[in-house]
Design an enzyme around this catalytic site. Sequence first.
Site, mmCIF file in Angstrom:
data_model
loop_
_atom_site.group_PDB
_atom_site.id
_atom_site.type_symbol
_atom_site.label_atom_id
_atom_site.label_comp_id
_atom_site.label_asym_id
_atom_site.label_seq_id
_atom_site.Cartn_x
_atom_site.Cartn_y
_atom_site.Cartn_z
ATOM 1 N N ASP A 1 41.270 97.496 60.238
ATOM 2 C CA ASP A 1 40.023 98.667 61.200
ATOM 3 C C ASP A 1 38.929 97.492 62.579
ATOM 4 O O ASP A 1 39.599 96.312 61.975
ATOM 5 C CB ASP A 1 38.689 97.613 59.823
ATOM 6 C CG ASP A 1 37.978 99.177 59.464
ATOM 7 O OD1 ASP A 1 37.984 100.381 58.657
ATOM 8 O OD2 ASP A 1 36.857 99.166 60.708
ATOM 9 N N GLY B 1 35.846 101.527 56.123
ATOM 10 C CA GLY B 1 35.241 102.260 55.102
ATOM 11 C C GLY B 1 34.761 102.863 53.588
ATOM 12 O O GLY B 1 35.099 101.631 52.904
ATOM 13 N N GLN B 2 34.249 103.830 53.146
ATOM 14 C CA GLN B 2 33.488 104.394 51.880
ATOM 15 C C GLN B 2 34.449 104.330 51.483
ATOM 16 O O GLN B 2 35.255 103.725 49.730
ATOM 17 C CB GLN B 2 33.272 105.763 51.943
ATOM 18 C CG GLN B 2 32.716 106.073 51.155
ATOM 19 C CD GLN B 2 31.641 107.050 50.707
ATOM 20 O OE1 GLN B 2 32.507 108.007 51.168
ATOM 21 N NE2 GLN B 2 31.175 107.046 49.241
ATOM 22 N N TYR C 1 34.575 118.769 63.013
ATOM 23 C CA TYR C 1 35.517 117.933 62.049
ATOM 24 C C TYR C 1 36.530 118.849 61.776
ATOM 25 O O TYR C 1 37.487 118.371 61.429
ATOM 26 C CB TYR C 1 34.667 117.568 61.205
ATOM 27 C CG TYR C 1 34.617 116.140 59.618
ATOM 28 C CD1 TYR C 1 35.833 115.285 59.993
ATOM 29 C CD2 TYR C 1 35.053 116.484 58.999
ATOM 30 C CE1 TYR C 1 35.945 114.735 58.884
ATOM 31 C CE2 TYR C 1 35.000 116.116 57.488
ATOM 32 C CZ TYR C 1 35.784 115.012 58.134
ATOM 33 O OH TYR C 1 36.200 114.865 56.285
ATOM 34 N N GLY D 1 41.328 101.683 58.434
ATOM 35 C CA GLY D 1 40.491 102.426 58.242
ATOM 36 C C GLY D 1 39.769 101.390 57.343
ATOM 37 O O GLY D 1 38.852 101.956 55.933
HETATM 38 P P1 NAD Z 1 33.912 105.644 56.590
HETATM 39 O O1 NAD Z 1 33.823 106.489 58.130
HETATM 40 O O2 NAD Z 1 33.380 105.668 55.879
HETATM 41 O O3 NAD Z 1 35.075 104.639 56.935
HETATM 42 C C1 NAD Z 1 36.035 104.981 58.109
HETATM 43 C C2 NAD Z 1 36.379 103.748 58.610
HETATM 44 O O4 NAD Z 1 38.143 103.481 59.627
HETATM 45 C C3 NAD Z 1 35.355 102.380 59.179
HETATM 46 O O5 NAD Z 1 35.827 101.673 58.554
HETATM 47 C C4 NAD Z 1 35.800 102.427 60.568
HETATM 48 O O6 NAD Z 1 35.373 101.560 61.033
HETATM 49 C C5 NAD Z 1 37.079 102.877 60.712
HETATM 50 N N1 NAD Z 1 37.566 102.912 62.119
HETATM 51 C C6 NAD Z 1 36.371 104.247 63.308
HETATM 52 N N2 NAD Z 1 37.603 103.943 64.018
HETATM 53 C C7 NAD Z 1 38.376 103.204 63.902
HETATM 54 C C8 NAD Z 1 39.589 103.202 65.099
HETATM 55 N N3 NAD Z 1 40.276 103.846 66.162
HETATM 56 N N4 NAD Z 1 40.681 101.896 64.365
HETATM 57 C C9 NAD Z 1 41.029 101.331 63.358
HETATM 58 N N5 NAD Z 1 39.658 101.910 62.788
HETATM 59 C C10 NAD Z 1 38.711 102.715 62.425
HETATM 60 O O7 NAD Z 1 34.549 107.292 56.291
HETATM 61 P P2 NAD Z 1 35.873 107.296 54.270
HETATM 62 O O8 NAD Z 1 34.786 108.483 54.343
HETATM 63 O O9 NAD Z 1 35.719 106.088 54.408
HETATM 64 O O10 NAD Z 1 36.879 107.861 54.981
HETATM 65 C C11 NAD Z 1 38.054 107.578 55.263
HETATM 66 C C12 NAD Z 1 38.968 109.458 55.545
HETATM 67 O O11 NAD Z 1 38.459 110.609 54.703
HETATM 68 C C13 NAD Z 1 38.667 109.544 56.866
HETATM 69 O O12 NAD Z 1 39.794 110.633 57.733
HETATM 70 C C14 NAD Z 1 37.254 110.943 56.282
HETATM 71 O O13 NAD Z 1 37.922 112.664 57.073
HETATM 72 C C15 NAD Z 1 38.161 111.686 54.816
HETATM 73 N N6 NAD Z 1 37.338 112.143 53.990
HETATM 74 C C16 NAD Z 1 36.325 111.297 53.657
HETATM 75 C C17 NAD Z 1 35.228 111.989 52.732
HETATM 76 C C18 NAD Z 1 34.298 111.456 52.002
HETATM 77 O O14 NAD Z 1 33.562 111.871 51.279
HETATM 78 N N7 NAD Z 1 34.334 110.075 52.507
HETATM 79 C C19 NAD Z 1 35.699 113.428 52.523
HETATM 80 C C20 NAD Z 1 36.440 113.949 52.473
HETATM 81 C C21 NAD Z 1 37.375 113.652 54.221
HETATM 82 N N1 SER Z 2 32.139 114.010 52.962
HETATM 83 C C1 SER Z 2 32.562 114.633 54.304
HETATM 84 C C2 SER Z 2 31.753 115.121 55.112
HETATM 85 O O1 SER Z 2 30.546 114.649 54.993
HETATM 86 C C3 SER Z 2 33.280 115.216 53.847
HETATM 87 O O2 SER Z 2 34.642 115.753 54.675
HETATM 88 O O3 SER Z 2 31.728 114.677 55.892
#
Ligand code: NAD
Ligand code: SER
Length: 311
Positions: free
Chosen positions: A34, A11-12, A139, A8
């Site tokens: 990814d 991603g962000q 979620y 992943g």
């Molecule tokens: P995101 O959606 O920006 O990135 C996720 C990445 O995973 C993407 O680049 C996507 O292409 C990749 N992906 C999706 N399905 C896939 C697959 N089957 N195989 C390989 N890659 C795959 O998410 P994020 O914000 O970077 O979040 C990462 C983790 O952190 C997640 O578990 C999310 O729940 C957790 N999280 C994020 C936040 C937030 O505010 N960003 C807050 C709480 C928890």
């Molecule tokens: N930033 C995340 C969401 O809004 C929190 O896990 O889904």
Amino acid sequence: MGKILIIGSKGQIGTELTAELVKRKGADRVVAADLNPAGDSPCAFEVLDVMDFEATAHILKQHDVDEVYLLAALLSATAEKHPLKARQLNMESLLFMLEQAREGKIKKMYWPSSIAVFGPSTPRVNTPQFTVNDPNTVYGITKYSGELWCRYYFEKFGVDVRSLRYPGLISYTAPPGGGTTDYAVEIFHEALKNKRYTSFLKEDSALPMMYMPDAIRATLELMEAPAEQVKIRTSYNVGALSFTPREIAAAIKRHIPDFEIGYQPDFRQTIADSWPASIDDSEARKDWGWKPAYDLASMTEDMLKNLSEGK
Ligand code: NAD
Ligand code: SER
């Protein structure tokens, strides 16, 4: 020494975590993966669907991976639209990786949880580490059950799995991926581009948030902490900021005086209403020394500066 795999990585969070791991450990120790192959990578990169377990196991072996950051997931708003896909990706990728660790194929793993593990009966202000967990979003259900699986694998099989309950994360490098807290990133882009933003959350909807540099540092501090200091093996509350759309708009207005905000709450308001407004992270502070660096003013200034410079 084995390699570190980030799944992943585009991603962000993955974009910035990969860059920081490369900086700290060297490009030859880090492998990024990814589904999405777009853009450059600062280290070796594999196009991977983590749900293809044969391919994922092959990458672990091929690159001699001993530490995994499993970030692939569907976030809260997208998960409500695709509940079964979210259940499958968020849960099964975790269970697959926990099994790899149980079988000794990797030594350590990181899996992020979220403030979404709390629900409507949870105390909303200064939400404690140990309290009512009754998530009512797809979620949140996947995150809370994932946490319990992490603890089970730690207690039963000694798997070294570590986790943080991230709040909403704010960053300028990669766009957010379909969450309820995404408004707090979009607002900066729109403020600079159009001097106007329509929030999909109500003006007084307070949520816990964190600037990405703090989130990356928290993640790496947890992963580098001696195992005996990591006392919570579900997932740690980590806090930094708490603000409403009205408050972040006011912080932006101090830099862009003619910025205006409007409000058109949509389905994401219901999700936000079930989450905490602020987080008590005293367990993380006590166990491994967590302390955030950014407040609303310093985060706002840094976001606007970096976005204005086209970063
Ligand atoms: P995101 O959606 O920006 O990135 C996720 C990445 O995973 C993407 O680049 C996507 O292409 C990749 N992906 C999706 N399905 C896939 C697959 N089957 N195989 C390989 N890659 C795959 O998410 P994020 O914000 O970077 O979040 C990462 C983790 O952190 C997640 O578990 C999310 O729940 C957790 N999280 C994020 C936040 C937030 O505010 N960003 C807050 C709480 C928890
Ligand atoms: N930033 C995340 C969401 O809004 C929190 O896990 O889904």
